[in-house]
Design a protein around this motif. Sequence first.
Motif, mmCIF file in Angstrom:
data_model
loop_
_atom_site.group_PDB
_atom_site.id
_atom_site.type_symbol
_atom_site.label_atom_id
_atom_site.label_comp_id
_atom_site.label_asym_id
_atom_site.label_seq_id
_atom_site.Cartn_x
_atom_site.Cartn_y
_atom_site.Cartn_z
ATOM 1 N N GLU A 188 0.828 -1.205 0.000
ATOM 2 C CA GLU A 188 0.000 0.000 0.000
ATOM 3 C C GLU A 188 0.866 1.260 0.000
ATOM 4 O O GLU A 188 0.557 2.236 -0.691
ATOM 5 N N GLU A 189 1.923 1.238 0.790
ATOM 6 C CA GLU A 189 2.832 2.382 0.827
ATOM 7 C C GLU A 189 3.483 2.575 -0.539
ATOM 8 O O GLU A 189 3.606 3.702 -1.029
ATOM 9 N N MET A 190 3.883 1.478 -1.163
ATOM 10 C CA MET A 190 4.488 1.550 -2.501
ATOM 11 C C MET A 190 3.465 2.102 -3.498
ATOM 12 O O MET A 190 3.784 2.978 -4.309
ATOM 13 N N PHE A 191 2.231 1.628 -3.436
ATOM 14 C CA PHE A 191 1.185 2.122 -4.335
ATOM 15 C C PHE A 191 0.946 3.611 -4.095
ATOM 16 O O PHE A 191 0.795 4.386 -5.035
ATOM 17 N N ARG A 192 0.888 4.031 -2.826
ATOM 18 C CA ARG A 192 0.675 5.440 -2.510
ATOM 19 C C ARG A 192 1.793 6.296 -3.095
ATOM 20 O O ARG A 192 1.535 7.345 -3.713
ATOM 21 N N LEU A 193 3.029 5.840 -2.923
ATOM 22 C CA LEU A 193 4.165 6.604 -3.451
ATOM 23 C C LEU A 193 4.113 6.683 -4.971
ATOM 24 O O LEU A 193 4.313 7.761 -5.562
ATOM 25 N N ILE A 194 3.819 5.566 -5.616
ATOM 26 C CA ILE A 194 3.768 5.536 -7.086
ATOM 27 C C ILE A 194 2.601 6.374 -7.594
ATOM 28 O O ILE A 194 2.753 7.189 -8.518
ATOM 29 N N SER A 195 1.414 6.174 -6.969
ATOM 30 C CA SER A 195 0.235 6.890 -7.475
ATOM 31 C C SER A 195 0.326 8.390 -7.214
ATOM 32 O O SER A 195 -0.202 9.194 -7.988
ATOM 33 N N ALA A 237 3.151 10.105 -7.241
ATOM 34 C CA ALA A 237 4.157 10.639 -8.169
ATOM 35 C C ALA A 237 3.767 10.458 -9.629
ATOM 36 O O ALA A 237 4.410 11.014 -10.520
ATOM 37 N N ALA A 238 2.692 9.701 -9.895
ATOM 38 C CA ALA A 238 2.305 9.407 -11.285
ATOM 39 C C ALA A 238 1.822 10.675 -11.996
ATOM 40 O O ALA A 238 1.253 11.575 -11.384
ATOM 41 N N LYS A 239 2.054 10.743 -13.296
ATOM 42 C CA LYS A 239 1.630 11.866 -14.121
ATOM 43 C C LYS A 239 0.298 11.567 -14.816
ATOM 44 O O LYS A 239 -0.122 12.314 -15.689
ATOM 45 N N ASP A 240 -0.339 10.476 -14.434
ATOM 46 C CA ASP A 240 -1.650 10.100 -14.971
ATOM 47 C C ASP A 240 -2.651 10.059 -13.824
ATOM 48 O O ASP A 240 -2.293 9.820 -12.661
ATOM 49 N N ALA A 241 -3.916 10.227 -14.149
ATOM 50 C CA ALA A 241 -4.973 10.122 -13.139
ATOM 51 C C ALA A 241 -5.166 8.652 -12.783
ATOM 52 O O ALA A 241 -5.264 7.807 -13.664
ATOM 53 N N ILE A 242 -5.208 8.381 -11.502
ATOM 54 C CA ILE A 242 -5.485 7.005 -11.046
ATOM 55 C C ILE A 242 -6.715 7.085 -10.154
ATOM 56 O O ILE A 242 -6.726 7.772 -9.134
ATOM 57 N N ILE A 243 -7.759 6.363 -10.610
ATOM 58 C CA ILE A 243 -9.026 6.344 -9.886
ATOM 59 C C ILE A 243 -9.371 4.876 -9.647
ATOM 60 O O ILE A 243 -9.326 4.064 -10.582
ATOM 61 N N ILE A 244 -9.742 4.549 -8.431
ATOM 62 C CA ILE A 244 -10.127 3.170 -8.109
ATOM 63 C C ILE A 244 -11.585 3.205 -7.652
ATOM 64 O O ILE A 244 -11.964 4.023 -6.811
ATOM 65 N N VAL A 245 -12.388 2.291 -8.247
ATOM 66 C CA VAL A 245 -13.804 2.176 -7.872
ATOM 67 C C VAL A 245 -14.077 0.733 -7.452
ATOM 68 O O VAL A 245 -13.417 -0.197 -7.914
ATOM 69 N N ASN A 246 -15.069 0.545 -6.580
ATOM 70 C CA ASN A 246 -15.415 -0.818 -6.161
ATOM 71 C C ASN A 246 -16.485 -1.398 -7.084
ATOM 72 O O ASN A 246 -16.821 -0.775 -8.109
ATOM 73 N N SER A 247 -17.036 -2.534 -6.747
ATOM 74 C CA SER A 247 -17.991 -3.222 -7.632
ATOM 75 C C SER A 247 -19.300 -2.444 -7.786
ATOM 76 O O SER A 247 -20.024 -2.661 -8.746
ATOM 77 N N GLN A 248 -19.598 -1.524 -6.899
ATOM 78 C CA GLN A 248 -20.809 -0.696 -7.020
ATOM 79 C C GLN A 248 -20.515 0.642 -7.723
ATOM 80 O O GLN A 248 -21.321 1.554 -7.687
ATOM 81 N N GLN A 249 -19.336 0.762 -8.301
ATOM 82 C CA GLN A 249 -18.906 1.974 -9.021
ATOM 83 C C GLN A 249 -18.730 3.169 -8.085
ATOM 84 O O GLN A 249 -18.835 4.316 -8.497
#
Length: 169
Positions: free
Chosen positions: A117-124, A126-138
Motif C-alpha cells: 500500500e505504501e508503494m502504491f501510494r508513493l507511485i500513485s 508521483a504518477a503523471k496520470d490520473a489514477i481512480i479506483i472504484v469498487n464493484s458498485q462503481q
Amino acid sequence: DTALKTDDALLRYITQNAPGPLVAALDRMVGQYQLEGEASVQRLQKAETLFWLVTLVLLFFEAVLIFHPFVRHVKVIIGKLQGVTQALQDHQQQLEDTIQQRTQELEARGRALADSEEMFRLISTAAKDAIIIVNSQQIITYWNPEAERIFGHCAEDVIGTRLHDVDRK
C-alpha cells in the motif's frame, strides 16, 4: 428312727466340732468353682474375640470380592480418560502451534500489504496520470493528486460517491 438319730448325732458332731474345717473346705470349693468360672469366661471371651475377628476378615474378603470388579472397571475408565486427556492436550498443542504459525503468516502478509500500500501510494502520488479506483458498485475508493488536477475535483469531495455522479458535483 435309729438312723435318724445317728444322722442327727453325726450332723451335730459336724456342726459343733468341724465348722472351721467345713467352712475352709467349702471356701476352697467355692474358690475352685470361681477359678473355673473365670477360666470359662476367659475362654468364652477369647472365642468371642476370635469369632468377631473371623467375621471381620470374612466381611473384608466379601467387600473385596464385591468391589474388585468395580475398582477394576473404574481403573479402566480412568486409564481411558487419561488417554483422552493426553490426546486432547496433544490436539490443543497442535492447535496452538497452528494458530501461532497462522498468526505469524497473517502478520507477515499484513506487513507485506502495508508495504504494498505504501508503494502504491508513493507511485500513485508521483504518477503523471490520473489514477481512480472504484469498487464493484462503481463507488470511488481512491483518487490520486493527478486526478484532482485533471478533473478539478478534490479527493475528499469525490471518494465515496459513484463515478458517474462526479461531473454533477
